[in-house]
Design a protein around this motif. Structure first.
Motif, PDB file in Angstrom:
ATOM      1  N   THR A  48       0.921  -1.263   0.037  1.00  0.00           N
ATOM      2  CA  THR A  48       0.137   0.014  -0.129  1.00  0.00           C
ATOM      3  C   THR A  48       0.838   1.371   0.075  1.00  0.00           C
ATOM      4  O   THR A  48       0.643   2.384  -0.580  1.00  0.00           O
ATOM      5  N   PHE A  49       1.751   1.059   0.929  1.00  0.00           N
ATOM      6  CA  PHE A  49       2.753   2.292   1.132  1.00  0.00           C
ATOM      7  C   PHE A  49       3.351   2.911  -0.249  1.00  0.00           C
ATOM      8  O   PHE A  49       3.393   4.028  -0.814  1.00  0.00           O
ATOM      9  N   THR A  50       4.164   1.760  -1.273  1.00  0.00           N
ATOM     10  CA  THR A  50       4.956   2.133  -2.278  1.00  0.00           C
ATOM     11  C   THR A  50       3.690   2.755  -3.287  1.00  0.00           C
ATOM     12  O   THR A  50       4.065   3.942  -3.823  1.00  0.00           O
ATOM     13  N   SER A  51       2.525   2.134  -3.484  1.00  0.00           N
ATOM     14  CA  SER A  51       1.659   2.645  -4.445  1.00  0.00           C
ATOM     15  C   SER A  51       1.052   4.083  -4.186  1.00  0.00           C
ATOM     16  O   SER A  51       1.259   4.869  -5.039  1.00  0.00           O
ATOM     17  N   VAL A  52       0.946   4.153  -2.809  1.00  0.00           N
ATOM     18  CA  VAL A  52       0.272   5.458  -2.392  1.00  0.00           C
ATOM     19  C   VAL A  52       1.312   6.584  -2.669  1.00  0.00           C
ATOM     20  O   VAL A  52       1.104   7.811  -3.028  1.00  0.00           O
ATOM     21  N   MET A  53       2.711   6.242  -2.302  1.00  0.00           N
ATOM     22  CA  MET A  53       3.722   7.330  -2.399  1.00  0.00           C
ATOM     23  C   MET A  53       3.754   7.525  -3.771  1.00  0.00           C
ATOM     24  O   MET A  53       3.998   8.780  -3.882  1.00  0.00           O
ATOM     25  N   MET A  54       3.951   6.953  -4.610  1.00  0.00           N
ATOM     26  CA  MET A  54       4.148   7.155  -6.111  1.00  0.00           C
ATOM     27  C   MET A  54       3.148   7.892  -6.597  1.00  0.00           C
ATOM     28  O   MET A  54       3.169   9.052  -7.352  1.00  0.00           O
ATOM     29  N   ILE A  55       1.793   7.402  -6.432  1.00  0.00           N
ATOM     30  CA  ILE A  55       0.796   8.284  -7.104  1.00  0.00           C
ATOM     31  C   ILE A  55       0.761   9.705  -6.320  1.00  0.00           C
ATOM     32  O   ILE A  55       0.486  10.656  -6.923  1.00  0.00           O
ATOM     33  N   PHE A  88      -6.180  12.359  -1.848  1.00  0.00           N
ATOM     34  CA  PHE A  88      -6.232  11.019  -2.517  1.00  0.00           C
ATOM     35  C   PHE A  88      -6.481   9.669  -1.706  1.00  0.00           C
ATOM     36  O   PHE A  88      -7.061   9.046  -2.313  1.00  0.00           O
ATOM     37  N   VAL A  89      -5.933   9.788  -0.269  1.00  0.00           N
ATOM     38  CA  VAL A  89      -6.092   8.665   0.379  1.00  0.00           C
ATOM     39  C   VAL A  89      -7.652   8.314   0.568  1.00  0.00           C
ATOM     40  O   VAL A  89      -8.186   7.032   0.209  1.00  0.00           O
ATOM     41  N   GLN A  90      -8.481   9.371   0.937  1.00  0.00           N
ATOM     42  CA  GLN A  90      -9.796   9.259   1.136  1.00  0.00           C
ATOM     43  C   GLN A  90     -10.450   9.107  -0.247  1.00  0.00           C
ATOM     44  O   GLN A  90     -11.461   7.822  -0.019  1.00  0.00           O
ATOM     45  N   ALA A  91     -10.073   9.287  -1.246  1.00  0.00           N
ATOM     46  CA  ALA A  91     -10.742   8.836  -2.577  1.00  0.00           C
ATOM     47  C   ALA A  91     -10.455   7.494  -2.849  1.00  0.00           C
ATOM     48  O   ALA A  91     -11.378   6.717  -3.217  1.00  0.00           O
ATOM     49  N   SER A  92      -9.315   6.993  -2.620  1.00  0.00           N
ATOM     50  CA  SER A  92      -8.806   5.560  -2.835  1.00  0.00           C
ATOM     51  C   SER A  92      -9.402   4.713  -2.110  1.00  0.00           C
ATOM     52  O   SER A  92      -9.961   3.654  -2.413  1.00  0.00           O
ATOM     53  N   ASP A  93      -9.700   5.148  -0.887  1.00  0.00           N
ATOM     54  CA  ASP A  93     -10.441   4.597   0.162  1.00  0.00           C
ATOM     55  C   ASP A  93     -11.938   3.991  -0.201  1.00  0.00           C
ATOM     56  O   ASP A  93     -12.471   3.046  -0.250  1.00  0.00           O
ATOM     57  N   THR A  94     -12.575   5.188  -0.908  1.00  0.00           N
ATOM     58  CA  THR A  94     -13.987   5.216  -1.144  1.00  0.00           C
ATOM     59  C   THR A  94     -13.987   4.380  -2.583  1.00  0.00           C
ATOM     60  O   THR A  94     -14.923   3.307  -2.560  1.00  0.00           O
ATOM     61  N   ILE A  95     -13.242   4.435  -3.303  1.00  0.00           N
ATOM     62  CA  ILE A  95     -13.267   3.924  -4.749  1.00  0.00           C
ATOM     63  C   ILE A  95     -13.078   2.160  -4.405  1.00  0.00           C
ATOM     64  O   ILE A  95     -13.794   1.478  -5.080  1.00  0.00           O
ATOM     65  N   MET A  96     -11.996   2.224  -3.659  1.00  0.00           N
ATOM     66  CA  MET A  96     -11.573   0.646  -3.489  1.00  0.00           C
ATOM     67  C   MET A  96     -12.823  -0.071  -2.704  1.00  0.00           C
ATOM     68  O   MET A  96     -13.011  -1.366  -3.124  1.00  0.00           O
ATOM     69  N   ARG A  97     -13.396   0.617  -1.912  1.00  0.00           N
ATOM     70  CA  ARG A  97     -14.580   0.153  -1.317  1.00  0.00           C
ATOM     71  C   ARG A  97     -15.484  -0.469  -2.072  1.00  0.00           C
ATOM     72  O   ARG A  97     -16.074  -1.497  -1.952  1.00  0.00           O
ATOM     73  N   VAL A  99     -15.250  -0.775  -5.643  1.00  0.00           N
ATOM     74  CA  VAL A  99     -14.760  -1.434  -6.934  1.00  0.00           C
ATOM     75  C   VAL A  99     -14.078  -2.757  -6.778  1.00  0.00           C
ATOM     76  O   VAL A  99     -14.349  -3.641  -7.219  1.00  0.00           O
ATOM     77  N   ALA A 100     -13.207  -2.982  -5.534  1.00  0.00           N
ATOM     78  CA  ALA A 100     -12.516  -3.978  -5.144  1.00  0.00           C
ATOM     79  C   ALA A 100     -12.535  -4.397  -3.738  1.00  0.00           C
ATOM     80  O   ALA A 100     -11.904  -4.139  -2.898  1.00  0.00           O
ATOM     81  N   PRO A 101     -13.700  -4.716  -3.355  1.00  0.00           N
ATOM     82  CA  PRO A 101     -13.907  -4.969  -1.899  1.00  0.00           C
ATOM     83  C   PRO A 101     -12.755  -6.089  -1.261  1.00  0.00           C
ATOM     84  O   PRO A 101     -12.616  -6.095   0.048  1.00  0.00           O
ATOM     85  N   VAL A 102     -12.727  -6.897  -2.233  1.00  0.00           N
ATOM     86  CA  VAL A 102     -11.604  -8.038  -1.564  1.00  0.00           C
ATOM     87  C   VAL A 102     -10.195  -7.333  -1.220  1.00  0.00           C
ATOM     88  O   VAL A 102      -9.714  -7.492  -0.183  1.00  0.00           O
ATOM     89  N   LEU A 103      -9.697  -6.597  -2.063  1.00  0.00           N
ATOM     90  CA  LEU A 103      -8.674  -5.765  -2.006  1.00  0.00           C
ATOM     91  C   LEU A 103      -8.532  -4.799  -0.813  1.00  0.00           C
ATOM     92  O   LEU A 103      -7.886  -4.664   0.219  1.00  0.00           O
ATOM     93  N   PHE A 104      -9.969  -4.215  -0.736  1.00  0.00           N
ATOM     94  CA  PHE A 104     -10.213  -3.388   0.307  1.00  0.00           C
ATOM     95  C   PHE A 104     -10.138  -4.214   1.641  1.00  0.00           C
ATOM     96  O   PHE A 104      -9.593  -3.502   2.745  1.00  0.00           O
ATOM     97  N   HIS A 105     -10.747  -5.289   1.982  1.00  0.00           N
ATOM     98  CA  HIS A 105     -10.632  -5.947   2.972  1.00  0.00           C
ATOM     99  C   HIS A 105      -9.217  -6.094   3.534  1.00  0.00           C
ATOM    100  O   HIS A 105      -9.058  -6.034   4.622  1.00  0.00           O
ATOM    101  N   LYS A 106      -8.415  -6.487   2.614  1.00  0.00           N
ATOM    102  CA  LYS A 106      -6.872  -6.944   2.913  1.00  0.00           C
ATOM    103  C   LYS A 106      -6.322  -5.591   3.246  1.00  0.00           C
ATOM    104  O   LYS A 106      -5.410  -5.454   4.099  1.00  0.00           O
ATOM    105  N   LEU A 107      -6.235  -4.485   2.395  1.00  0.00           N
ATOM    106  CA  LEU A 107      -5.340  -3.418   2.500  1.00  0.00           C
ATOM    107  C   LEU A 107      -6.012  -1.882   3.157  1.00  0.00           C
ATOM    108  O   LEU A 107      -5.332  -0.865   3.290  1.00  0.00           O
ATOM    109  N   GLY A 108      -7.482  -1.977   3.322  1.00  0.00           N
ATOM    110  CA  GLY A 108      -8.201  -0.988   3.846  1.00  0.00           C
ATOM    111  C   GLY A 108      -7.627  -0.290   5.039  1.00  0.00           C
ATOM    112  O   GLY A 108      -7.280   0.738   5.107  1.00  0.00           O
TER     113      GLY A 108
END
Lengths: 197, 208
Positions: A48-55, A88-97, A99-108
């Motif tokens: 999570t860290f590396t991707s958030v950091m780059m974006i 950005f973090v807030q937005a990706s939190d909402t989008i991930m919830r 679009v990709a609930p499985v991923l959200f469950h793991k990395l949310g």
């Protein structure tokens, strides 16, 4: 914008090993000590860290160079960057919830922790201070992310063993973790002088 | 009604019982990054003291107008505003130190402890208690940084505030990055030890 791949490689190595965020710049220590207790959380956090950091580095670079410099607003960079990261973090939190609930469950959970983290904020600030171009900023963010992931994984694997060790009572928990980090940091000083930038 | 004694208690709480670094283990980054000499440690501590106090006062002043849903972004804005003020003041009046620790001053924004105090204390209390709470927490931080940097500079360079004191070969490791981790770890263990000793003799709840 000329792209010099050797220079980029040097930048990545420098950011991840020589100027490792945890061991030589001492940033992100709260998270570092917080999530390095178990291997599984450490892995999730590093991804999570590396991707958030780059974006967020990319977003901040665009805003800094195309909005803040033309408008002469660079003195507001602290406020703007923290706004960008938190938004950005807030937005990706909402989008991930959605679009990709499985991923959200793991990395949310890690996402929520990230929004006010010093490393994520430090990368855009350093990028702006060093006047890196767009590609260099991305390379720097990537290298920093890799370096942080490396630190987390080393620490998590040691601390899993440390749980079983017989540590003096007063050193139990955080104090011994600090001493261990000191030892790793000592090893990391061996990387200094690897590349001259 | 709160009186002077409870203000004192608030300050004491910040310094000992809820000391940001040794007790809560929050905001650790600058405790290692800037403590390789006493002057930087004290300056950093003073900057945090100022930001924490001003943030607490501002948040407490505005607590009735902030909608609970958007309180965190508002707090962040308040904090980053005061940090910008500190950052620019430092850049203007303490140039030497700023060159070494400018980045860490800017990163006071991301201190969990400041946000936590704004959220937990200042948004629920009147101005005066909030101010003293801020001063207490800030003093606790200043105290921790002073202790750490005192030992690191004394052992690592044999000097204090740039003035040489010990005329022997210094322990270079204490001013290296690794030494910072050792110093904090050992001091934390020391505080744990003090706590254990005293809590056995005194009734529980007695700070330090």
């Amino acid at each position: 914008m000329s792209i010099d791949s050797a220079k980029l490689f040097e930048l990545i190595i420098a950011a991840s090993l020589i100027n490792n965020f945890v061991f030589t710049r001492f940033l992100g220590l709260c998270i570092f000590f917080g999530v390095s207790k178990k291997m599984e959380t450490a892995v999730g956090m590093s991804i999570t860290f590396t991707s958030v950091m780059m974006i967020s580095a990319a977003l901040s670079w665009l805003i800094f160079n195309y909005v803040m410099i033309p408008l002469d607003l660079t003195f507001l960079k602290i406020i703007v960057f923290i706004g960008v990261v938190a938004g950005f973090v807030q937005a990706s939190d909402t989008i991930m919830r959605k679009v990709a609930p499985v991923l959200f469950h793991k990395l949310g959970i890690y996402l929520a922790l990230i929004s006010t983290n010093c490393i994520i904020l430090a990368v855009p600030l350093i990028n702006a201070g060093e006047k890196y171009n767009f590609i260099e900023s991305l390379a720097f963010a990537f290298g920093s992310g890799i370096g942080f992931a490396l630190a987390l994984l080393i620490m998590a694997s040691i601390r899993e063993k440390l749980e079983l060790a017989d540590v003096p009572k007063t050193f139990k928990g955080l104090p011994i973790a600090f001493v261990v980090t000191g030892l790793i940091a000592l090893a990391f000083t061996g990387f200094s002088g690897l590349i001259k930038l | 009604m709160p009186n002077t004694i409870s203000y004192l208690a608030l300050i004491k709480n910040g310094i000992f019982k809820e000391n940001t670094i040794f007790r809560l283990a929050l905001s650790l980054c600058p405790s290692i990054a800037v403590t390789n000499n006493l002057r930087n440690g004290v300056l950093m501590g003073a900057a945090v003291l100022f930001v924490q106090t001003m943030v607490n006062i501002t948040v407490s002043l505005m607590r009735k107008f902030i909608h609970p849903r958007i309180r965190l972004p508002i707090f962040m804005l308040v904090i980053s505003g005061w940090v910008t003020v500190t950052d620019m003041t430092m850049a203007a009046f303490a140039r030497e130190a700023y060159k070494q620790m400018g980045l860490y001053i800017q990163l006071i924004v991301a201190f969990a402890s400041i946000l936590a105090r704004a959220e937990m204390f200042a948004s629920k209390n009147k101005i005066a208690p909030s101010m003293f709470d801020g001063i207490g927490m800030g003093l606790g931080f200043l105290f921790a940084l002073t202790v750490i940097s005192f030992f690191r500079e004394l052992l690592g360079k044999g000097s204090l505030w740039g003035v040489p004191i010990i005329n022997a070969k210094p322990l270079l490791i204490m001013i290296l990055p690794a030494g910072g981790f050792f110093a904090v770890g050992i001091l934390m263990a020391f505080f744990n030890w003090v706590d254990m000793k005293f809590s056995r003799k005194r009734p529980a709840g007695a700070s330090q």
